[in-house]
Design an enzyme around this catalytic site. Structure first.
Site, PDB file in Angstrom:
ATOM      1  N   ALA A   1       6.075 -52.750 -27.824  1.00 58.37           N
ATOM      2  CA  ALA A   1       6.385 -51.689 -26.861  1.00 58.37           C
ATOM      3  C   ALA A   1       6.072 -50.335 -27.489  1.00 58.37           C
ATOM      4  O   ALA A   1       6.037 -50.212 -28.714  1.00 58.37           O
ATOM      5  CB  ALA A   1       7.861 -51.760 -26.496  1.00 58.37           C
TER       6      ALA A   1
ATOM      7  N   GLY B   1       7.034 -56.558 -28.559  1.00 59.29           N
ATOM      8  CA  GLY B   1       6.544 -56.853 -27.218  1.00 59.29           C
ATOM      9  C   GLY B   1       5.228 -57.616 -27.232  1.00 59.29           C
ATOM     10  O   GLY B   1       4.938 -58.390 -26.312  1.00 59.29           O
TER      11      GLY B   1
ATOM     12  N   GLU C   1       6.320 -61.038 -27.612  1.00 53.18           N
ATOM     13  CA  GLU C   1       7.061 -61.469 -26.414  1.00 53.18           C
ATOM     14  C   GLU C   1       6.115 -61.776 -25.251  1.00 53.18           C
ATOM     15  O   GLU C   1       6.342 -62.690 -24.467  1.00 53.18           O
ATOM     16  CB  GLU C   1       8.081 -60.388 -26.027  1.00 53.18           C
ATOM     17  CG  GLU C   1       9.226 -60.331 -27.038  1.00 53.18           C
ATOM     18  CD  GLU C   1      10.185 -59.182 -26.778  1.00 53.18           C
ATOM     19  OE1 GLU C   1       9.727 -58.017 -26.845  1.00 53.18           O
ATOM     20  OE2 GLU C   1      11.364 -59.434 -26.512  1.00 53.18           O
TER      21      GLU C   1
ATOM     22  N   GLU D   1      11.926 -55.877 -34.141  1.00 48.41           N
ATOM     23  CA  GLU D   1      12.797 -54.904 -33.461  1.00 48.41           C
ATOM     24  C   GLU D   1      14.035 -54.543 -34.267  1.00 48.41           C
ATOM     25  O   GLU D   1      14.479 -53.390 -34.278  1.00 48.41           O
ATOM     26  CB  GLU D   1      13.226 -55.447 -32.088  1.00 48.41           C
ATOM     27  CG  GLU D   1      12.165 -55.372 -31.010  1.00 48.41           C
ATOM     28  CD  GLU D   1      11.217 -56.566 -30.980  1.00 48.41           C
ATOM     29  OE1 GLU D   1      11.154 -57.312 -31.987  1.00 48.41           O
ATOM     30  OE2 GLU D   1      10.544 -56.756 -29.961  1.00 48.41           O
TER      31      GLU D   1
HETATM   32  N1  3HC Z   1       4.872 -47.650 -30.571  1.00 48.39           N
HETATM   33  C1  3HC Z   1       4.341 -46.415 -30.674  1.00 48.39           C
HETATM   34  N2  3HC Z   1       3.593 -46.021 -31.713  1.00 48.39           N
HETATM   35  C2  3HC Z   1       3.370 -46.928 -32.683  1.00 48.39           C
HETATM   36  C3  3HC Z   1       3.891 -48.227 -32.638  1.00 48.39           C
HETATM   37  C4  3HC Z   1       4.675 -48.590 -31.517  1.00 48.39           C
HETATM   38  N3  3HC Z   1       5.189 -49.818 -31.379  1.00 48.39           N
HETATM   39  N4  3HC Z   1       3.490 -48.889 -33.734  1.00 48.39           N
HETATM   40  C5  3HC Z   1       2.743 -48.033 -34.448  1.00 48.39           C
HETATM   41  N5  3HC Z   1       2.655 -46.839 -33.814  1.00 48.39           N
HETATM   42  C6  3HC Z   1       1.884 -45.659 -34.224  1.00 48.39           C
HETATM   43  C7  3HC Z   1       2.365 -45.093 -35.549  1.00 48.39           C
HETATM   44  O1  3HC Z   1       3.409 -44.179 -35.350  1.00 48.39           O
HETATM   45  C8  3HC Z   1       1.105 -44.429 -36.049  1.00 48.39           C
HETATM   46  O2  3HC Z   1       0.972 -43.215 -35.355  1.00 48.39           O
HETATM   47  P1  3HC Z   1       0.237 -41.956 -36.031  1.00 48.39           P
HETATM   48  O3  3HC Z   1      -1.152 -42.403 -36.304  1.00 48.39           O
HETATM   49  O4  3HC Z   1       0.370 -40.895 -35.019  1.00 48.39           O
HETATM   50  O5  3HC Z   1       1.013 -41.674 -37.281  1.00 48.39           O
HETATM   51  C9  3HC Z   1       0.002 -45.355 -35.570  1.00 48.39           C
HETATM   52  O6  3HC Z   1       0.565 -46.085 -34.480  1.00 48.39           O
HETATM   53  C10 3HC Z   1      -0.490 -46.329 -36.605  1.00 48.39           C
HETATM   54  O7  3HC Z   1       0.627 -47.019 -37.148  1.00 48.39           O
HETATM   55  P2  3HC Z   1       0.722 -47.409 -38.682  1.00 48.39           P
HETATM   56  O8  3HC Z   1       0.289 -46.281 -39.515  1.00 48.39           O
HETATM   57  O9  3HC Z   1       2.077 -47.976 -38.897  1.00 48.39           O
HETATM   58  O10 3HC Z   1      -0.404 -48.556 -38.738  1.00 48.39           O
HETATM   59  P3  3HC Z   1      -0.444 -49.838 -39.647  1.00 48.39           P
HETATM   60  O11 3HC Z   1      -1.733 -50.466 -39.371  1.00 48.39           O
HETATM   61  O12 3HC Z   1      -0.060 -49.505 -41.039  1.00 48.39           O
HETATM   62  O13 3HC Z   1       0.715 -50.804 -39.086  1.00 48.39           O
HETATM   63  C11 3HC Z   1       1.993 -51.961 -37.400  1.00 48.39           C
HETATM   64  C12 3HC Z   1       0.645 -51.316 -37.790  1.00 48.39           C
HETATM   65  C13 3HC Z   1       2.261 -53.172 -38.300  1.00 48.39           C
HETATM   66  C14 3HC Z   1       1.914 -52.385 -35.959  1.00 48.39           C
HETATM   67  C15 3HC Z   1       3.123 -50.937 -37.627  1.00 48.39           C
HETATM   68  O14 3HC Z   1       2.751 -49.727 -36.992  1.00 48.39           O
HETATM   69  C16 3HC Z   1       4.456 -51.342 -37.080  1.00 48.39           C
HETATM   70  O15 3HC Z   1       5.189 -52.045 -37.738  1.00 48.39           O
HETATM   71  N6  3HC Z   1       4.779 -50.866 -35.875  1.00 48.39           N
HETATM   72  C17 3HC Z   1       6.058 -51.074 -35.241  1.00 48.39           C
HETATM   73  C18 3HC Z   1       6.239 -52.472 -34.808  1.00 48.39           C
HETATM   74  C19 3HC Z   1       7.519 -52.607 -34.041  1.00 48.39           C
HETATM   75  O16 3HC Z   1       8.595 -52.249 -34.467  1.00 48.39           O
HETATM   76  N7  3HC Z   1       7.374 -53.196 -32.846  1.00 48.39           N
HETATM   77  C20 3HC Z   1       8.473 -53.428 -31.989  1.00 48.39           C
HETATM   78  C21 3HC Z   1       8.468 -52.383 -30.969  1.00 48.39           C
HETATM   79  S1  3HC Z   1       9.860 -52.512 -29.996  1.00 48.39           S
HETATM   80  C22 3HC Z   1       9.447 -53.620 -28.826  1.00 48.39           C
HETATM   81  O17 3HC Z   1       8.390 -54.155 -28.782  1.00 48.39           O
HETATM   82  C23 3HC Z   1      10.563 -53.705 -27.839  1.00 48.39           C
HETATM   83  C24 3HC Z   1      10.565 -54.896 -26.993  1.00 48.39           C
HETATM   84  O18 3HC Z   1      11.301 -55.897 -27.578  1.00 48.39           O
HETATM   85  C25 3HC Z   1      11.170 -54.523 -25.663  1.00 48.39           C
END
Ligand code: 3HC
Ligand code: NAI
Length: 683
Positions: free
Chosen positions: A62, A101, A104, A124
């Site tokens: 997400a 997501g 999911e 998450e």
């Molecule tokens: N939403 C919005 N922005 C995100 C994002 C996300 N889920 N994941 C990464 N980004 C952004 C980062 O902030 C960064 O932005 P910037 O370039 O402006 O600084 C850019 O994307 C690149 O991210 P990284 O530098 O972290 O890239 P990497 O390649 O090193 O890592 C990744 C990629 C493994 C996907 C890592 O970004 C990560 O762990 N992201 C978060 C994953 C996460 O927590 N997902 C769960 C989201 S909650 C969800 O899905 C809810 C659902 O259950 C309802």
């Protein structure tokens, strides 16, 4: 360009997601996906669907930036339900990482294929929430409770191989063939009468043992302590085994809303974005290109030199390590090998990788061997005279374009740079101990450090897996300067009647892994202590004189048994009481609340001074330093975010209330201004 496109391949509709950098499911993407799902439903000639993505991963989940605002339809759970409800089979092709997501949505599809390098998970919990788009209810139905619990509660992803083993992925396919294989798979299953639907499955959860949940809670008690999200994750999976799917999902939603609006998740999301923001340097010209670095020199094979070298060796760089004496060099090299071998025993490296890393190391006694290094990092004793001498030599030995860095903890990087003819090539690279493990790197920008050298350091930090934060030059930079503010108060509290165990416990209760006196015992009380010059003038000196030099000698502020467990020390406490009695302070019972305020408010104040002076670029950088370098509990967001959360007026009032006992704390004007205007440090 639409972020979701569809292409017909005969009877299969291929839906492609393309939303760089991480294919997050933003509102725009969800809308476009919902349109594609509508297209499938409306077109009788479509018999099967493939969902795939462009880019280097499938999806990071997400869009976290949208959390905290009112939900916009279609929500991710609604979109996934719509996919699952299609009466045509859906195959998802995971071209790489699929998190949150992203995982999911895969669970909502009938079939899942992945490339060998894909990592699949539900992280998450790391941002203080639980999977809120069906993950807690569908995953246990697909892989069973015992496999689902660690994935959801630790947030660590599984490899494609593991995913196949546990039934999360049906097939593993070579990356170059993924699209074609997915289409072929879709055609293959199109004719089947029935398809697996995750939410309707009961085969993997029927008869699960209810005792599993309490056992899991007990096993992970320490890591779960004080955290809201993991507890809710476990409860949600437990409910998946007891409630019908629709009721389980309703509970998941309720927990999700509660967590996403809670302080812990707000803090953890702040930490996530602050770490990424920290890598960006304000005011740097857009076109600066990092210099190429292939060969790295390290001076000093002590505690830090060895650990720093390991970072580069692991990442594939050639490293030359210089010492003054053969025995020190041998000792340092042997410790590095031992650490690598321990990593291999834990299965995190292969034997070949260990040999390859050690094979890239050239240990030498002659500084001349640094002549062709692109970067040299000095990690010799913390004495200005020695550092100046080393940098003077480096200037004559190293090629003109080489970057010269110091790992100094406190010293003036400008003064070190001034010993060279190339101050623009000099900066601080302050690693944290153990340097091969700790994620933080303070990049200390001298007055003359060039933008290109700075950009190179930030780029390198990323390549060796560090979280880098830029600091200006001051005594102790961001981290140790604030640590000093805390330690001053910890010492003062002992002189007013508190004992180490009480002071430390307050920080443990706050969520730190250890308190200031435990930390001192671990590091060794004799750092900077000189047996020839000792004069019994501080508690520390007397403890060292008594042979109580910390954990390594079995005693320091605490006594330590064989198992390294600490117990309060009568001997150390007697020394403290003796100094306290002679300090002229009234001895009193000090409340835990006062201890917490006395330790943490001056740190926030020091952080405000650091911002005011332009030493740190932004408050989030300070939070990143403390969370990654000093064990500040991430679920409170770091010192500056924590202060924002409790209210800066409260922090200021506390500092003023304790002002008489803290004569050396100069209250920051920035803090006063923000407290007066109801402002925050973090935007
Ligand atoms: N939403 C919005 N922005 C995100 C994002 C996300 N889920 N994941 C990464 N980004 C952004 C980062 O902030 C960064 O932005 P910037 O370039 O402006 O600084 C850019 O994307 C690149 O991210 P990284 O530098 O972290 O890239 P990497 O390649 O090193 O890592 C990744 C990629 C493994 C996907 C890592 O970004 C990560 O762990 N992201 C978060 C994953 C996460 O927590 N997902 C769960 C989201 S909650 C969800 O899905 C809810 C659902 O259950 C309802
Ligand atoms: P250490 O004492 O373990 O290692 C220093 C090494 O440098 C010794 O092996 C010594 O023989 C060698 N050395 C001294 N002069 C030399 C010279 N001229 N040429 C080659 N080798 C030389 O010290 P440690 O702890 O590794 O600290 C090194 C630097 O890192 C210091 O500036 C310290 O402040 C800093 N630092 C230390 C941290 C820690 O937790 N120990 C954390 C972060 C920074």
């Amino acid at each position: 360009m639409s972020k979701v496109t569809t292409q017909r391949e005969g009877n299969v509709l291929v839906v492609t997601l393309d939303n760089p950098p991480v294919n997050a499911f933003s509102t725009e993407v969800r809308n476009a996906m919902a349109d594609a799902v509508g297209e499938v439903a409306a077109d009788d000639t479509v018999e099967a669907v493939v969902i795939r993505a462009e880019g280097r991963m499938f999806s990071g989940g997400a869009d976290i930036t949208e959390f905290g605002s009112a939900p916009v339809h279609p929500t991710l759970p609604e979109l996934i339900d719509a996919i699952e409800d299609l009466d045509k089979p859906v195959v998802i092709a995971l071209n790489g990482t699929a998190l949150g997501g992203g995982c999911e949505i895969a669970l909502g599809c009938n079939y899942r294929i992945a490339v060998p390098g894909a990592k699949i998970g539900l992280p998450e919990v790391k941002i203080g929430i639980l999977p809120g788009a069906g993950g807690t209810q569908r995953l246990p139905r697909v892989v069973g409770v015992e496999e689902a619990l660690p994935i959801i509660v630790t947030g660590n992803p599984v490899s494609a191989q593991k995913a196949e083993e546990i039934g999360l992925v049906d097939r593993i396919v070579a990356p170059e063939a993924l699209r074609e294989e997915a289409i072929a798979f879709a055609r293959e299953v199109a004719g089947r009468a029935e398809h697996p639907v995750s939410s309707r499955r009961t085969d993997r959860i029927e008869g699960s043992d209810p005792a599993v949940f309490d056992q899991f809670r007990a096993r992970h008690a320490r890591r779960l302590q004080g955290l809201d999200a993991p507890a809710k994750c476990i409860e949600a999976v437990e409910l998946a085994t007891r409630l019908p799917y629709d009721e389980g999902i309703a509970k998941e939603r309720e927990f999700f809303m509660e967590l996403v609006n809670g302080d812990q998740s707000k803090a953890l999301r702040h930490v996530f974005f602050a770490e990424r923001q920290a890598g960006k340097i304000d005011g740097l010209p857009k076109d600066v290109q990092p210099l190429p670095v292939r060969k790295v020199g390290i001076i000093g094979a002590g505690t830090m030199g060895g650990g720093i070298a390991m970072n580069f060796l692991t990442a594939g760089y050639d490293v030359v390590m210089v010492e003054r004496q053969q025995d020190a060099l041998d000792r340092g090299t042997a410790i590095m090998r031992k650490n690598y071998e321990a990593t291999a025993r834990k299965g995190r490296m292969t034997g070949e990788q260990v040999e390859a890393a050690m094979g890239r190391l050239t240990p030498v006694l002659d500084m001349q061997a640094l002549a062709d290094c692109d970067l040299v990092i000095e990690a010799v004793f913390e004495l200005m005279e020695i550092k100046k001498d080393v940098f003077g030599q480096l200037d004559t030995i190293c090629k003109p374009e080489a970057i010269l860095a110091s790992n100094t903890s406190y010293l003036d990087v400008n003064a070190i740079a001034a010993c060279t003819s190339r101050p623009e090539q000099v900066l601080g690279l302050h690693f944290f101990s153990p340097a091969n493990i700790m994620r933080l790197l303070e990049v200390v920008r001298g007055d003359k450090t060039s933008p290109q050298v700075l950009a190179t350091a930030m780029d390198l930090a990323r390549k060796i897996g560090k979280v880098a934060v830029v600091s200006g030059v001051c005594h102790g930079f961001i981290g140790n300067r604030m640590l000093g503010a805390r330690q001053d108060q910890a010492n003062a509290l002992l002189m007013e009647g508190a004992l180490p165990a009480q002071v430390d416990q307050v920080l443990l209760d706050f969520g730190f892994p250890m308190g200031p006196f435990q930390m001192a015992d671990l590091a060794g009380l004799d750092i900077g202590w000189d047996p020839d010059k000792t004069s019994s003038s501080t508690v520390r000196e007397v403890l060292c004189e008594q042979g109580r030099r910390g954990q390594k000698t079995g005693g320091g502020f605490y006594d330590y048994g064989e198992d390294r467990q600490r117990t309060p020390s009568e001997a150390a406490n007697a020394v403290i009481r003796d100094f306290a009695a002679r300090s002229g302070n009234e001895q009193r019972d000090i409340t835990d609340d006062e201890i917490r305020e006395r330790l943490l408010y001056p740190m926030v104040n020091e952080g405000a001074l650091i911002l005011e002076e332009g030493i740190a670029q932004r408050a989030g950088d300070i939070d990143t330093v403390w969370v990654n370098g000093y064990g500040w509990p991430p679920h409170t967001g770091g010192p500056m975010f924590w202060a924002d959360t409790i209210g800066l007026d409260k922090v200021l009032a506390g500092l003023e209330r304790h002002a008489e006992r803290m004569p050396d704390v100069k209250i920051s004007q920035l803090l006063r201004d923000k407290a007066a205007s109801g402002g925050r440090f973090n935007g």
